[in-house]
Design a protein around this motif. Structure first.
Motif, PDB file in Angstrom:
ATOM      1  N   THR A  50       0.848  -1.190   0.000  1.00 55.30           N
ATOM      2  CA  THR A  50       0.000   0.000   0.000  1.00 55.30           C
ATOM      3  C   THR A  50       0.881   1.237   0.000  1.00 55.30           C
ATOM      4  N   VAL A  51       0.586   2.158  -0.886  1.00 57.70           N
ATOM      5  CA  VAL A  51       1.369   3.387  -0.975  1.00 57.70           C
ATOM      6  C   VAL A  51       0.470   4.590  -0.680  1.00 57.70           C
ATOM      7  N   ILE A  52       0.983   5.507   0.141  1.00 54.93           N
ATOM      8  CA  ILE A  52       0.342   6.817   0.314  1.00 54.93           C
ATOM      9  C   ILE A  52       1.172   7.799  -0.501  1.00 54.93           C
ATOM     10  N   ILE A  53       0.523   8.498  -1.410  1.00 55.09           N
ATOM     11  CA  ILE A  53       1.272   9.429  -2.262  1.00 55.09           C
ATOM     12  C   ILE A  53       1.707  10.647  -1.454  1.00 55.09           C
ATOM     13  N   LYS A  54       3.017  10.927  -1.547  1.00 53.24           N
ATOM     14  CA  LYS A  54       3.618  12.027  -0.788  1.00 53.24           C
ATOM     15  C   LYS A  54       3.627  13.276  -1.659  1.00 53.24           C
ATOM     16  N   TYR A  55       2.989  14.305  -1.206  1.00 56.11           N
ATOM     17  CA  TYR A  55       3.100  15.602  -1.879  1.00 56.11           C
ATOM     18  C   TYR A  55       2.832  16.697  -0.875  1.00 56.11           C
ATOM     19  N   ASN A  56       2.674  17.920  -1.336  1.00 53.56           N
ATOM     20  CA  ASN A  56       2.652  19.044  -0.397  1.00 53.56           C
ATOM     21  C   ASN A  56       1.273  19.333   0.171  1.00 53.56           C
ATOM     22  N   ALA A  57       0.382  18.354   0.168  1.00 50.81           N
ATOM     23  CA  ALA A  57      -0.984  18.642   0.599  1.00 50.81           C
ATOM     24  C   ALA A  57      -1.195  18.294   2.060  1.00 50.81           C
ATOM     25  N   GLY A  58      -0.471  18.991   2.907  1.00 46.66           N
ATOM     26  CA  GLY A  58      -0.764  18.989   4.329  1.00 46.66           C
ATOM     27  C   GLY A  58      -0.438  17.712   5.069  1.00 46.66           C
ATOM     28  N   ASN A  59      -1.140  17.578   6.159  1.00 44.07           N
ATOM     29  CA  ASN A  59      -0.817  16.610   7.176  1.00 44.07           C
ATOM     30  C   ASN A  59      -1.502  15.279   6.871  1.00 44.07           C
ATOM     31  N   VAL A  60      -0.713  14.240   6.655  1.00 44.80           N
ATOM     32  CA  VAL A  60      -1.309  12.940   6.371  1.00 44.80           C
ATOM     33  C   VAL A  60      -1.086  11.971   7.530  1.00 44.80           C
ATOM     34  N   GLN A  61      -0.596  12.529   8.647  1.00 48.27           N
ATOM     35  CA  GLN A  61      -0.284  11.676   9.791  1.00 48.27           C
ATOM     36  C   GLN A  61      -1.491  10.854  10.244  1.00 48.27           C
TER      37      GLN A  61
END
Lengths: 251, 194
Positions: B3-14
């Motif tokens: 499973t991948v969470i796409i990393k970009y500049n859209a805030g807090n994904v914690q």
């Protein structure tokens, strides 16, 4: 239909809940993570953790606490107390807080609200306003309601919205601790004047008081501490009561 | 399963990561094209502003990578909006996976943003399997995707809008399933089991 929110507030000192509780089923009543998870399970719509120590030394403890809450709680939560910079907010959001609440620091430096909203988005910036009726006017206070400021509450509420606050947490120091009901007239006036949600706080003593603040007070959410901690009001019972009375509630 | 969470500049994904932890799922948080393309499931989260997020996706080439993915993809919140054709938020052209527009709520008689728990209904996909109609989810947004043939769950605020979308392998949710209690966790779990 958008539901009115019920929000228990937990006061935190050195990473522990301060006010005693009488949850008999808790292994450790001073553990904010366990208490928060219990409230979430009982149907609380959000949680607020208010750090009342808020010294530099305790910041790391608070960030660790936020991380633990975020790992264990599956509803939104807000952290407040002593937040005064972009770096403070960044540390708390990165640890998993959904929102932060600023109070005295916004009064000292209103531009902080703009800065935080721009950096993190309005949705996670709550401005807490402590208000007291003095000399015929509602005046913003700091230092737990002890110190009056130059700001009139109604104007300040409008200003924080214009500066980018996503929600207002309005605490009436006149009703806080009285258990005689929320400050419905003031809450209603501020709610009518703003296009952001108003969380009413201070004065909850009965289930009727929540009904009143959602109807007469036009609040979007009601916050309380001790009446939940001491089980004077059970969250599930409160939500059933409100739903039966025709309030939109998540059950 | 990868499973991948796409990393970009859209805030807090914690909070998305912690929700996956609670479901016992391992994940990778990355913007690497190879890692994303080789995943079994891709989560495209988002909190923030559309035009800034879109500019970043373009800079990284992700605006071309994401629409070409073949495995199940779940976009959430701003992630969902970026999967639509256009957003009124700073007049942003988005990826166009869903051929619909994202509009701003009319604030003349309602508070905007739409913040809090609202119920979703008219379920039309396996992502809401096991959930009862009118389940409550946690929303925070000022812009909404209009109703369309892609709508697989609706919500009503100002007017009915798309709470969830589906087209081929692409799924999206406007609400924050990761902090929407047991019901939100069930939706994430349903996605991960696709």
């Amino acid at each position: 239909m958008l539901a009115k929110r019920i929000i228990p507030c937990l006061d935190i000192k050195d990473g522990r809940t301060v006010k005693g509780t009488n949850f008999v089923n808790l292994r450790d009543a001073g553990d904010p993570v366990e208490l928060g998870a219990v409230y979430a399970e009982q149907g609380a719509d959000e949680l607020v953790f208010l750090d009342i120590t808020a010294t530099v030394d305790n910041r790391k403890t608070l960030v660790d606490l936020v991380r633990n809450v975020a790992r264990n709680v599956n509803i939104p939560f807000t952290v407040g107390g002593g937040i005064s910079s972009v770096a403070d907010v960044s540390a708390l959001l990165n640890a998993g807080a959904d929102k932060v609440s600023v109070n005295s620091s916004a009064v000292r430096n209103p531009a902080l609200i703009n800065e935080l909203a721009l950096q993190f988005g309005s949705q996670c910036i709550i401005v807490a306003i402590d208000t007291r009726f003095v000399g015929g006017e509602h005046i913003v206070h700091t230092h737990g309601g002890r110190k009056p400021t130059d700001f009139r509450t109604i104007q300040w509420a409008k200003e924080v919205e214009d500066r980018g606050a996503g929600e207002i947490l309005l605490t009436s120091m006149d009703t806080d601790g009285t258990k005689a009901g929320f400050a419905n007239i003031l809450t209603s006036e501020i709610s009518d004047n703003s296009s952001i949600p108003i969380i009413a706080s201070g004065g909850a003593g009965s289930m009727e008081h929540f009904y009143d603040v959602f109807t007469d007070g036009k609040a979007d959410a009601g916050l309380a501490a001790s009446i939940f901690h001491f089980k004077e009001i059970d969250i599930i019972e409160l939500k059933k009561y409100l739903k039966e009375k025709g309030i939109s509630i998540r059950l | 399963m990868k499973t991948v969470i796409i990393k970009y500049n859209a805030g807090n994904v914690q909070s998305v990561m912690y929700a996956l932890d609670r479901l016992g799922v391992n994940y990778l948080w990355t913007d690497d094209e190879n890692e994303i393309c080789s995943a079994d499931k891709v989560i495209f989260p988002g909190v923030g502003e559309a035009s800034t997020a879109m500019a970043y996706l373009k800079e990284k080439g992700l605006d071309k990578v994401i629409p070409g993915l073949k495995q199940p993809v779940l976009g959430t919140c701003v992630g969902m909006q970026l999967m639509c054709k256009h957003s009124e938020e700073n007049n942003t052209d988005c990826m166009g996976i869903f051929d619909i527009n994202v509009k701003r709520f009319d604030s003349s008689s309602f508070k905007v943003p739409h913040v809090g728990w609202n119920n979703i209904y008219n379920f039309k996909s396996e992502l809401t399997a096991g959930l009862t109609e009118q389940s409550y989810m946690y929303f925070v947004h000022s812009y909404y995707a209009e109703l369309s043939d892609y709508t697989i769950a609706e919500c009503d605020y100002v007017q009915p809008f798309s709470a969830m979308l589906h087209k081929d392998n692409f799924y999206a949710a406007q609400f924050h399933a990761e902090i929407s209690g047991k019901e939100g966790a069930a939706i994430l779990n349903n996605f991960l089991r696709l």
